[in-house]
Design a protein around this motif. Structure first.
Motif, PDB file in Angstrom:
ATOM      1  N   VAL A   1      28.818 -17.376 -14.031  1.00 29.99           N
ATOM      2  CA  VAL A   1      28.547 -18.769 -13.666  1.00 29.99           C
ATOM      3  C   VAL A   1      27.320 -18.855 -12.751  1.00 29.99           C
ATOM      4  O   VAL A   1      27.334 -18.304 -11.636  1.00 29.99           O
ATOM      5  CB  VAL A   1      29.772 -19.396 -12.963  1.00 29.99           C
ATOM      6  CG1 VAL A   1      29.494 -20.843 -12.585  1.00 29.99           C
ATOM      7  CG2 VAL A   1      31.008 -19.295 -13.835  1.00 29.99           C
ATOM      8  N   ASP A   2      26.278 -19.480 -13.257  1.00 30.50           N
ATOM      9  CA  ASP A   2      25.055 -19.770 -12.477  1.00 30.50           C
ATOM     10  C   ASP A   2      24.574 -18.523 -11.695  1.00 30.50           C
ATOM     11  O   ASP A   2      24.206 -18.595 -10.521  1.00 30.50           O
ATOM     12  CB  ASP A   2      25.328 -20.914 -11.500  1.00 30.50           C
ATOM     13  CG  ASP A   2      24.014 -21.524 -10.978  1.00 30.50           C
ATOM     14  OD1 ASP A   2      22.982 -21.349 -11.679  1.00 30.50           O
ATOM     15  OD2 ASP A   2      24.030 -22.097  -9.874  1.00 30.50           O
ATOM     16  N   LEU A   3      24.564 -17.432 -12.380  1.00 30.99           N
ATOM     17  CA  LEU A   3      24.296 -16.155 -11.713  1.00 30.99           C
ATOM     18  C   LEU A   3      22.806 -15.980 -11.454  1.00 30.99           C
ATOM     19  O   LEU A   3      21.982 -16.147 -12.352  1.00 30.99           O
ATOM     20  CB  LEU A   3      24.817 -15.005 -12.578  1.00 30.99           C
ATOM     21  CG  LEU A   3      25.069 -13.707 -11.841  1.00 30.99           C
ATOM     22  CD1 LEU A   3      26.234 -13.870 -10.869  1.00 30.99           C
ATOM     23  CD2 LEU A   3      25.398 -12.586 -12.838  1.00 30.99           C
TER      24      LEU A   3
ATOM     25  N   GLY B   1      20.020 -18.043 -12.904  1.00 29.89           N
ATOM     26  CA  GLY B   1      21.102 -19.004 -13.159  1.00 29.89           C
ATOM     27  C   GLY B   1      21.675 -18.828 -14.550  1.00 29.89           C
ATOM     28  O   GLY B   1      21.407 -19.603 -15.453  1.00 29.89           O
TER      29      GLY B   1
ATOM     30  N   ASN C   1      24.717 -18.460 -17.311  1.00 29.78           N
ATOM     31  CA  ASN C   1      26.080 -18.948 -17.541  1.00 29.78           C
ATOM     32  C   ASN C   1      26.554 -18.541 -18.933  1.00 29.78           C
ATOM     33  O   ASN C   1      25.867 -18.821 -19.914  1.00 29.78           O
ATOM     34  CB  ASN C   1      26.122 -20.485 -17.461  1.00 29.78           C
ATOM     35  CG  ASN C   1      25.880 -20.984 -16.055  1.00 29.78           C
ATOM     36  OD1 ASN C   1      26.732 -20.891 -15.195  1.00 29.78           O
ATOM     37  ND2 ASN C   1      24.664 -21.478 -15.817  1.00 29.78           N
TER      38      ASN C   1
ATOM     39  N   GLY D   1      25.625 -17.850  -7.502  1.00 25.90           N
ATOM     40  CA  GLY D   1      26.558 -17.925  -8.610  1.00 25.90           C
ATOM     41  C   GLY D   1      27.650 -16.884  -8.444  1.00 25.90           C
ATOM     42  O   GLY D   1      27.769 -16.253  -7.394  1.00 25.90           O
TER      43      GLY D   1
END
Lengths: 238, 906
Positions: free
Chosen positions: A12-14, A30, A32, A67
């Motif tokens: 998630v939004d890494l 970011g 996902n 994230g």
């Protein structure tokens, strides 16, 4: 398949970057996507796309700047160092491009390093047969071919029957035939033990054996799709 | 490694600088303070004639002296002796015969005279001649009956007898004189000649008086008189030791003043600085010497007492109970003990080296001996400078310290060089692809070898520079402090020491260069392709060793041990080396403590009074009334070996001795003897062996068969029954050398006593060694812990670095740090503990051997003793060092990043 199983591995939004100031480089910008339990997910992308960094963060050996990643509902960011170790110990198996075997242990002992970590490891002799290494079980890694070494690496990762098998360019150092053997082995293991497989590769052909293909470029997900035309690894060609 | 090298080089450099500076001060001090070339002591003060004769350095004609003396005595005594002998012979052979002949003749003459007398009396009473003749028989018979006849006979007999006897004696003597006097005189003269020839032959042999190479050795003589007095440091009335008090000298054996001033009045004294430090006496204090109070006005170091050896035969100096001091002439006169007439000498032509000095000394001693004999004086002591431990012990010890420091540094440098080499070897293995690429690109082996050699050489060079700076500043002072704590040395100035530079800079760099060059050159033999493929081990294709079905962790650890065998071998060698040092650091105090605590059991009598002669000046046997005193005989012979000609005390003891308790000693006959356990230990002599001992100055040997060992004495000694002793050494049946006693023999005239051996002679070596080295041994133990910790750290660091990838990998797999430590640290711990345990015994064994070798070159014997707790200590010290390292290694493992495995696969 439940939602939990569908979103067994969630990214998630890494975000992840290296360096500081002008030299800072954003590797993940970011990201996902989710990976369902028991599927083979192939992460495709050219060099510098961030796929290995992503795999390292999933493997708990690197930290994200932003994230999060959750596995079975547990966020890695929330875990202490100790829990992260436990997480790797209980849930992850790791296969590297350059095998990373322990040079002074023989084949069986390298696999035993993985078995030690599990309360219910697979039967090692049976696994050695599965891997086609039983006759080589007393050899040292340097007495083996590249393909055999990668089999040992897979054996070490799988012997503890992990939830997730992370494979970082597992065929990157192998020839065509051996690569196919290794991919077939991973596929067989996935089918036999039901582990979730996340495989990083730059070889487009490998997407054929995947349930789920995520294409990365410049630290972002360029495509995230199911593979409806999945074929056996044995039938892959490139 | 840099720090380790800096500290080691620094300390050794400091030792070299301090040694050289102090040795230089010692050498220059020999001239500055006019050190003797030797000294001798006479029984009585020499007159000018004797001093002139000795100073000329030529031999006197001892044989002629003996002949003249004997002739004079013969002339003086022969006639009386002849008469005495004739008289004795006349008495025994002629007296009875004369009486037998004289008595009937005399009676016949007496009877005739008596009858004539009676006849005259009868005629005088009125009887005529005829009547008187007729009455005569009756009158004579009446006189016999009344006793008058016998009374007259008895009265007349002695005078007549004496007269006749004298006449007969004189006649016989005249005849005997004519017949025998000249012959007897000639015989006596011949006998004396033979005796003198034999006596001279012995002396000639003993002192090589007829050595054709003898050359006169002119010397300058100086009076150096002293008195041995008791010293009471704290004025409590109890003697604390002996002080050798010297009168002032101007041209010989001067003292360097280290504090205060020289004495100026009769109640002032300057004492040895080292001794003063030891007993806590300071300038301004008052001490009692020989019962007289003196104020200490100065602390000094006599040039001929750099160590306070009381006797030249002392194995160890004694700065605690022995002191040397200087007083004024008046102060000297205040003292009471007899003056020792010591004369120091300096050669008119100084010798060029020690060989020449020995040669001069030998010739001078012969001349001195002959001159003393002809002057009818007695040479009591002869000590050339080269044989004087009070002069030589300190420089010899400093010399051996230097040698030991050099060996220590070289061993440590080689160990560090190997650690460096293994580190570089690992680095080369890590950088193998890069090296392969460079080689493939055209770089030569030599260029790459130079590259890898640069680091250890530069590090060593820098360490040498920094170490030498510390050596000349910090460490030099540490070493100087150590020496001043043991020796009475004069002041010194730090001097540049070229040897220190060579030994602490050039040699370490060369050792580092050579060891690393060998290893790196061997590594560089691989082809570029082998480098690129990381195929650097010859054994790559060898099969793995099959291990038994042990638990996984046990096998894993065994694999780590196999993998690091070379490192563990170096670790073992390092631990072993440290353990040898630790054996000394732990064993030395233990040995000294043992001898301090058990000294009473190491001497069989509390006092051994050795007499000058068993008869006093009046020819009466020396006796004592003190209960328990027991006579013994003593002779000193030499046990010759390649290393040392050692004096051995041969005792003759009473068969039922209460002091020397040797069961079976009384039954020994002939050459069968007991020897001390020390003698047996030192020379490996067993029961049944034959020991050959030589006379010190005569070409005479004795062979003894060892019948048993005696462990009641620490000395190198032989025991036999006193009767056998007398027979062996050709002594009178009443002869003896002195008394054993557990009580002081206060009734002995000290003039008859040559020396007294007491328990103090055993204790002083242990006490002095304890004082000089005891406290340093504790620091040395800490140093050994540090040394072992540093060395183990360097090696375990290598092992961890070598396995960084594997450790990182198992971390990725999910191993916890504790588990990794159990794998990687426990394997090293197992090896370390084994190496530690084995090295404890090996190190002690090596130290014992080294001790034996060292002791072989000294007189006497001290067995190296390691108590069981000592082994435990040694084991624990290395383990303590390792535990410190273990903490660091644990942290090192913790810090290995998880992605380490991803960056460089094995």
């Amino acid at each position: 398949m439940s939602d939990n199983e569908k979103n067994f591995l969630q990214i998630v939004d890494l975000k992840k970057g290296y360096g500081a100031g002008e030299t800072r480089q954003e590797v993940l910008r970011g990201m996902n996507f989710s990976v369902a339990k028991g599927e083979i997910c192939v992460l495709l992308g050219p060099s510098g796309s961030g796929k290995s960094t992503l795999l390292n963060i999933i493997g708990g050996i690197d930290n994200a700047d932003g994230g999060y990643i959750s596995i079975g509902g547990d966020k890695l960011q929330d875990m202490s160092e100790k829990r992260l170790t436990q997480y790797r110990r209980k849930h992850l198996g790791y296969v590297f491009q350059l095998y990373n075997l322990i040079g002074n242990l023989n084949v069986k002992e390298n696999i035993e390093t993985g078995a030690y970590l599990s309360d219910a490891p697979l039967d090692i002799d049976e696994l050695l047969h599965t891997l086609g290494l039983y006759e080589h079980r007393y050899k040292l890694p340097n007495q083996l071919s590249g393909g055999q070494q990668q089999r040992v690496s897979i054996g070490r990762a799988i012997v503890k029957n992990p939830d997730i098998l992370l494979c970082d360019e597992p065929t990157g150092a192998l020839d065509y035939a051996t690569s196919k053997e290794i991919l077939k082995l991973i596929e067989d293991i996935n089918q036999k033990y039901g582990n979730t497989v996340v495989m990083v590769t730059h070889n487009e052909a490998i997407r054929g054996m995947a349930d789920h293909v995520v294409k990365l470029r410049d630290g972002q997900v360029r495509s995230n799709e199911r593979n409806d035309r999945k074929i056996s690894a044995a039938d892959l060609e490139w | 490694m840099f720090l380790f090298l800096v500290l080691t080089i620094g300390f050794v450099s400091g030792m070299y600088v301090a040694n050289e500076s102090m040795m230089s001060a010692n050498r220059s001090g020999a001239e500055k303070y006019k050190l003797e070339y030797g000294h001798f002591e006479l029984k009585s003060q020499a007159d000018d004639a004797l001093l002139s004769a000795i100073a000329a350095g030529d031999k006197a004609d001892v044989k002629q002296f003996y002949l003249d003396k004997a002739q004079k005595e013969l002339d003086e005594k022969f006639r009386s002796e002849f008469e005495k002998e004739f008289d004795a012979k006349f008495q025994t052979e002629f007296a009875a015969k004369f009486r037998a002949q004289f008595d009937p003749t005399f009676r016949e003459q007496f009877d005739a005279q008596f009858q004539a007398g009676v006849l005259q009396q009868l005629i005088a009473s009125g009887a005529d001649q005829q009547t008187a003749s007729a009455m005569l028989p009756a009158a004579v018979a009446q006189a016999k009956a009344s006793g008058a006849y016998q009374a007259a006979y008895d009265q007349a007999y002695p005078a007549a007898y004496d007269q006749a006897y004298k006449a007969a004696y004189d006649d016989a003597y005249a005849g005997a004189y004519d017949d025998a006097y000249a012959t007897a005189y000639q015989e006596a003269q011949d006998k004396l000649q033979t005796e003198i020839d034999e006596k001279y032959a012995d002396a000639e042999e003993k002192y090589e008086l007829n050595d054709p190479d003898f050359k006169p050795v002119p010397v300058t003589l100086y009076e150096n008189f002293f008195r041995n007095e008791t010293e009471d440091n704290n004025n409590d009335g109890q003697s604390d030791g002996t002080v050798r008090v010297y009168a002032p000298t101007e041209d010989i054996n001067l003292a360097c003043l280290l504090d205060g001033r020289f004495p100026a009045s009769a109640d002032e004294i300057a004492i040895d600085r080292m001794h003063a430090d030891n007993v806590g006496v300071r300038v301004g204090d008052t001490i009692t010497v020989g019962g007289e109070e003196f104020q200490v006005v100065g602390l000094l170091a006599y040039v001929n007492y750099s160590t306070l050896h009381e006797k030249t035969t002392d194995l160890m100096f004694d700065a605690l109970k022995f002191d040397v001091a200087l007083v004024t002439e008046d102060g000297f006169a205040r003292l009471h003990e007899s003056v020792h007439y010591a004369y120091a000498w300096r050669y008119v032509t100084p010798p060029a080296d020690e060989t020449a000095e020995k040669s001069l000394s030998d010739d001078f001693m012969r001349a001195l001996l002959t001159q003393t004999v002809v002057a009818e004086n007695d040479l009591q002591d002869y000590v050339p400078r080269y044989a004087n431990p009070a002069v030589n012990f300190a420089p010899d010890d400093m010399g051996s310290d230097e040698a030991m420091g050099g060996v220590l540094l070289n061993i440590l440098t080689v160990i560090i060089a190997f650690i460096f080499a293994v580190t570089i070897s690992n680095t080369i293995a890590k950088e193998s692809p890069a090296i392969g690429t460079l080689r493939a690109s055209g770089y030569t082996r030599a260029e790459l070898t130079r590259h890898y050699l640069t680091m250890p050489v530069i590090v060593t060079l820098l360490a040498a520079v920094v170490g030498n700076i510390l050596g000349y500043t910090l460490f030099k002072n540490v070493v100087v402090g150590m020496y001043y704590n043991s020796y009475s040395l004069p002041t010194y100035q730090t001097i540049w020491n070229g040897q220190a530079f060579l030994k602490t800079t050039v040699i370490p760099v060369v050792l580092m260069f050579v060891v690393n060059l060998l290893i790196i050159t061997r590594m560089m033999r691989h082809t570029p392709l082998e480098f690129l493929r990381r195929q650097l081990k010859k054994s790559r294709r060898k099969k793995a060793v099959r291990l038994p079905s042990w638990r996984f962790f046990a096998r894993f650890r065994l694999r780590i041990i196999f993998q690091n065998v070379s490192n563990y071998v170096i670790l073992f060698l390092g631990v072993f080396f440290v353990m040898v040092l630790l054996a000394m650091a732990v064993g030395m105090p233990s040995t000294l403590a043992y001898y301090q605590d058990n000294s009473e059991n190491m001497i069989f009598a509390k006092y051994q009074y050795v007499l000058k002669d068993y008869e006093d000046a009046d020819g009466n046997a020396v006796t004592t009334a003190i209960d328990g005193a027991e006579k013994f005989s003593l002779s000193t012979l030499l046990h010759r070996s390649d290393v040392l000609d050692e004096e051995v005390s041969v005792y003759g003891v009473e068969p039922d001795s209460r002091y020397v308790l040797c069961p079976g000693l009384a039954d020994l006959t002939g050459s069968r003897v007991y020897i001390t356990q020390s003698f047996s230990d030192k020379y490996g002599i067993q029961v049944g062996d034959t020991v050959t001992l030589d006379e010190k100055y005569e070409n005479k040997s004795y062979e003894f068969t060892v019948a048993g060992l005696y462990d009641g004495s620490q000395s190198i000694a032989v025991f036999m029954p006193i009767a056998e002793f007398r027979e062996t050494f050709g002594q009178d049946e009443n002869a003896f050398s002195g008394f054993f006693s557990d009580a002081e023999l206060t009734d002995l005239d000290l003039d008859n006593v040559a020396t007294v051996i007491t328990i103090r002679d055993i204790q002083k070596m242990a006490d002095q060694l304890d004082h000089s080295m005891g406290s340093y041994m504790t620091y040395f133990q800490y140093l050994c812990i540090l040394l072992s910790a540093v060395m183990i750290y360097l090696l375990t660091k290598l092992i961890i670095e070598k396995n960084e990838n594997a450790i990182s990998m198992v971390k990725i797999l999910g191993y916890q740090t504790g588990e990794i430590a159990r794998l990687y640290l426990l394997s090293t711990t197992i090896v370390l503990v084994l190496a530690d345990a084995v090295s404890v015994f090996l190190g002690t064994a090596v130290m014992k051997t080294a001790w034996r070798v060292i002791m072989a070159s000294y007189s006497g014997w001290f067995d190296f003793r390691m108590e069981p707790v000592g082994y435990v200590k040694m084991f624990a010290f290395v383990l303590i060092g390792y535990l410190l390292v273990l903490l660091l290694d644990f942290r090192r493992i913790q810090k290995i990043p998880l992605d380490r495995a991803l960056k460089g696969a094995e």
